[in-house]
Design a protein around this motif. Structure first.
Motif: not given
Ligand code: SAM
Length: 241
Positions: A93-107
């Protein structure tokens, strides 16, 4: 390539994901699969270590949410871990603007590197705790929040609904047991400005005939979240809404 394409086509067709089946996606998912399995040898990001497993349990499962996300939406994927559903969604879905968050910096470093390597300019990855980011300008700024296999629903609502604009929605991706969590989450949903819309139930099928029950709980954001939510994580755990 031919062997991968056959597997990809079969698994996607079994899971009603035909709209995402084309040669370009197959080529990208094949490379993404090899990359994930390679990185996993060193960083141990996922317990799934074989190609058919990645195609069904990561790619197809992640894309089951795609049908419920409007065109061009801004999405925050809370607790993305190794990048699910973020990475498959960003490819298909290249139309989406995705912000991915996680508390683990390595991930998050892995998600950021992978997005860069695959030219997924629609992905931004941030290492942070959700309850802290939700008290910044990121608050009530997304059309959709997704979260796959993150916490019990009433806790998940507190760390995701504050990000969603009024008129937007939370899509909580869960195993079948997620539906049972709904009974305990009605107070949290109400207090955080949400309203249960629908539970999408389905069976995830892999190439070997294995089936697992899944559900996507769709919660509409109908009112602003009061400023005192989300609370500090220790408080959320100690006294879930
Ligand atoms: N969504 C991914 C998937 O389906 O493969 C990862 C699921 S993993 C079981 C849950 C992830 O949520 C972990 O990577 C954890 O670090 C993250 N997480 C849990 N609570 C969080 C919070 N309050 N803020 C940010 N990340 C959180």
């Amino acid at each position: 390539m031919e062997q991968f394409y056959a597997l990809f086509e079969q698994v996607f067709a079994q899971n009603d994901l035909q709209p995402h089946v084309n040669e370009q996606n197959a080529a990208t998912f094949e490379k993404l699969c090899s990359h994930i399995l390679e990185v996993n040898k060193v960083h141990n990001l996922t317990a799934i270590r074989d190609v058919p497993g990645v195609v069904a349990k990561h790619f197809a499962d992640s894309l089951t949410v795609a049908a419920f996300i409007p065109d061009g939406a801004s999405v925050i994927d809370v607790g993305t871990g190794g990048g699910f559903p973020t990475l498959p969604l960003a490819v298909a879905r290249q139309d989406l603007h995705i912000t991915a968050i996680d508390s683990t910096a390595k991930k998050i470093a892995h998600v950021q590197n992978t997005a860069q390597l695959f030219g997924l300019s629609n992905v931004k990855a941030i290492a942070c705790r959700a309850e802290e980011l939700a008290q910044t300008t990121a608050r009530e700024s997304f059309d959709v929040a997704t979260a796959r296999a993150v916490s019990e629903l009433r806790i998940l609502c507190e760390i995701t609904l504050p990000f969603v604009k009024v008129g937007g929605k939370l899509l909580a991706m869960k195993a079948a047991s997620g539906e049972k969590e709904l009974a305990d989450a009605s107070n949290a949903i109400f207090k955080l400005g949400g309203k249960l819309t629908v539970v999408h139930k389905f069976t995830l099928k892999d190439a070997n005939g294995n089936q697992e029950e899944r559900c996507i709980i769709e919660i509409a954001k109908v009112k602003q979240t009061p400023n005192n939510f989300p609370r500090q994580y220790a408080q959320i755990l100690k006294k879930p809404l």
